[in-house]
Design a protein around this motif. Structure first.
Motif, short mmCIF file in Angstrom:
data_model
loop_
_atom_site.label_atom_id
_atom_site.label_comp_id
_atom_site.label_asym_id
_atom_site.label_seq_id
_atom_site.Cartn_x
_atom_site.Cartn_y
_atom_site.Cartn_z
N THR A 148 0.84 -1.21 0.00
CA THR A 148 0.00 0.00 0.00
C THR A 148 0.87 1.26 0.00
N ILE A 149 2.03 1.18 0.62
CA ILE A 149 2.96 2.31 0.61
C ILE A 149 3.67 2.39 -0.74
N ARG A 150 4.15 1.25 -1.23
CA ARG A 150 4.86 1.23 -2.52
C ARG A 150 4.00 1.77 -3.65
N SER A 151 2.71 1.44 -3.62
CA SER A 151 1.82 1.82 -4.72
C SER A 151 1.58 3.32 -4.79
N ARG A 152 1.92 4.03 -3.74
CA ARG A 152 1.68 5.47 -3.70
C ARG A 152 2.96 6.29 -3.88
N CYS A 153 4.06 5.60 -4.12
CA CYS A 153 5.35 6.29 -4.25
C CYS A 153 6.07 5.82 -5.53
N ILE A 154 6.97 6.65 -6.01
CA ILE A 154 7.85 6.26 -7.10
C ILE A 154 9.14 5.73 -6.48
N ASN A 155 9.52 4.52 -6.85
CA ASN A 155 10.74 3.93 -6.31
C ASN A 155 11.94 4.27 -7.20
N ILE A 156 12.98 4.76 -6.56
CA ILE A 156 14.26 4.98 -7.24
C ILE A 156 15.28 4.07 -6.57
N GLY A 157 15.71 3.05 -7.30
CA GLY A 157 16.67 2.10 -6.75
C GLY A 157 18.09 2.62 -6.91
N PHE A 158 18.81 2.73 -5.80
CA PHE A 158 20.17 3.24 -5.80
C PHE A 158 21.16 2.09 -5.94
N GLY A 159 22.10 2.23 -6.85
CA GLY A 159 23.13 1.21 -7.01
C GLY A 159 24.20 1.36 -5.94
N VAL A 160 25.01 0.31 -5.78
CA VAL A 160 26.11 0.38 -4.82
C VAL A 160 27.20 1.29 -5.36
N LEU A 161 28.09 1.71 -4.48
CA LEU A 161 29.20 2.57 -4.86
C LEU A 161 30.35 1.74 -5.42
N SER A 162 31.13 2.33 -6.28
CA SER A 162 32.34 1.67 -6.75
C SER A 162 33.36 1.65 -5.61
N ASP A 163 34.37 0.79 -5.71
CA ASP A 163 35.41 0.75 -4.68
C ASP A 163 36.10 2.11 -4.54
N ASP A 164 36.32 2.78 -5.66
CA ASP A 164 36.97 4.10 -5.60
C ASP A 164 36.10 5.10 -4.84
N ASP A 165 34.78 5.04 -5.08
CA ASP A 165 33.87 5.95 -4.38
C ASP A 165 33.82 5.62 -2.89
N VAL A 166 33.76 4.32 -2.57
CA VAL A 166 33.76 3.92 -1.16
C VAL A 166 35.02 4.43 -0.47
N LYS A 167 36.15 4.26 -1.14
CA LYS A 167 37.42 4.70 -0.55
C LYS A 167 37.43 6.22 -0.35
N ALA A 168 36.87 6.94 -1.30
CA ALA A 168 36.83 8.40 -1.18
C ALA A 168 35.99 8.82 0.02
N VAL A 169 34.88 8.14 0.25
CA VAL A 169 34.04 8.45 1.42
C VAL A 169 34.78 8.10 2.70
N VAL A 170 35.38 6.92 2.73
CA VAL A 170 36.08 6.46 3.93
C VAL A 170 37.20 7.42 4.31
N ARG A 171 37.93 7.89 3.32
CA ARG A 171 39.05 8.79 3.61
C ARG A 171 38.60 10.10 4.24
N LYS A 172 37.35 10.49 3.99
CA LYS A 172 36.81 11.72 4.57
C LYS A 172 36.47 11.55 6.05
N HIS A 173 36.28 10.29 6.46
CA HIS A 173 35.79 10.05 7.82
C HIS A 173 36.71 9.18 8.68
N SER A 174 37.79 8.69 8.12
CA SER A 174 38.66 7.78 8.86
C SER A 174 40.12 8.10 8.62
N MET A 175 40.93 7.88 9.65
CA MET A 175 42.37 8.12 9.55
C MET A 175 43.14 6.80 9.52
#
Length: 292
Positions: A148-175
């Motif tokens: 009933t919730i799905r039928s009233r919304c448009i679903n946008i499926g997000f893909g996973v991040l590439s390893d390079d993107d994951v690493k870029a995020v991690v470097r912003k938050h971890s030493m």
């Protein structure tokens, strides 16, 4: 805020916003830890921005308030499961005039945990909301969101991040070191959130101990009573295998490290943890019993 990755999703919403065709209710679905909620916050800013900015730096009053987490017309609901009283409050407040901007936005996390009563309290609002209100529902388990919730919304499926993107995020938050970061990224399966968790949990959770005999190893693996502990343990085991491979050149060590990456992906599905642990134990004993 600079959102790393998700170029496809940026293009979809950028076009919709430019053409003023933003639907009233969306579900942003995809794996945990890939940035769906951060993306929703950027969408909320774009809806309220007086300059029409999206994924760009803007210093207008609404963007400044939103960046500070203090905009009165951006409502972020993170309680899980959503209680019926809270759902009724959302539905009631949705029809009130925005306090500061010309529109208001609701970001509701864990949409897959809505009970029937809470969902029913939201249905009419999701189906026929006021023109000045938009909803962004977040979930990592789209198939578990009530129909009933799905039928009233448009679903946008997000893909996973590439390893390079994951690493870029991690470097912003971890030493952490480059080696530790690479190890966590390699088994994160495209989730920056999991990579960061692994970097933290590898210090807190049981680590693989190569000196254990088969009986001790069995009980150690049996003690991993949730998926996060299994991930952290496997991260430690993966690092050990790579070190063994560097020292010995054993193709068996390399093959087993690749096997680890494959079986970790199975944790994203509804697998039996008992079967998973047993499989991990058998393979570990089989490989490490080889003198190489």
């Amino acid at each position: 805020m600079n959102i790393i990755g998700h170029d496809r999703e940026k293009e979809i919403f950028g076009r919709v916003l430019r053409e003023n065709r933003l639907h009233h209710a969306y579900i942003l679905s995809g794996r945990d830890g890939i940035g769906k909620k951060l993306f929703a916050k950027e969408l909320a800013k774009a809806v309220l921005c007086v300059n029409g900015s999206f994924m760009e730096d803007c210093k207008c009053r609404h963007c400044t308030l939103a960046d500070g987490g203090a905009h009165p017309d951006i409502h972020i609901i993170e309680e899980s499961p959503l209680k019926i009283d809270r759902a009724r409050e959302i539905s009631s407040n949705a029809f009130m005039t925005p306090l500061s901007a010309s529109k208001k936005v609701y970001i509701i996390d864990s949409a897959d945990t809505f009970g029937a009563e809470a969902a029913n309290a939201l249905l009419k609002t999701l189906e026929e909301p006021p023109e000045d209100t938009h909803f962004f529902l977040i979930t990592s388990r789209y198939t578990q969101v009530l129909h009933t919730i799905r039928s009233r919304c448009i679903n946008i499926g997000f893909g996973v991040l590439s390893d390079d993107d994951v690493k870029a995020v991690v470097r912003k938050h971890s030493m952490k070191s480059e080696e530790e970061t690479d190890r966590a990224v390699s088994i994160s399966s495209g989730s920056a959130g999991y990579a960061l968790y692994l970097l933290e949990s590898m210090e807190k959770q049981p680590e693989f101990n190569s000196t254990l005999n088969p009986v001790e190893l069995y009980y150690e693996i049996e003690s991993l009573d949730d998926k996060d502990k299994v991930r952290a343990y496997c991260a430690s085991l993966y690092g050990y295998l790579l070190e063994r491979y560097k020292k010995t050149g054993s193709e068996t060590m390399l093959a087993f490290s690749n096997y680890l990456l494959d079986i970790l992906k199975r944790l994203e599905y509804n697998v039996s943890l008992d079967i998973f642990r047993f499989d991990l134990y058998i393979k570990t004993v089989e490989v490490l019993s080889e003198k190489s």
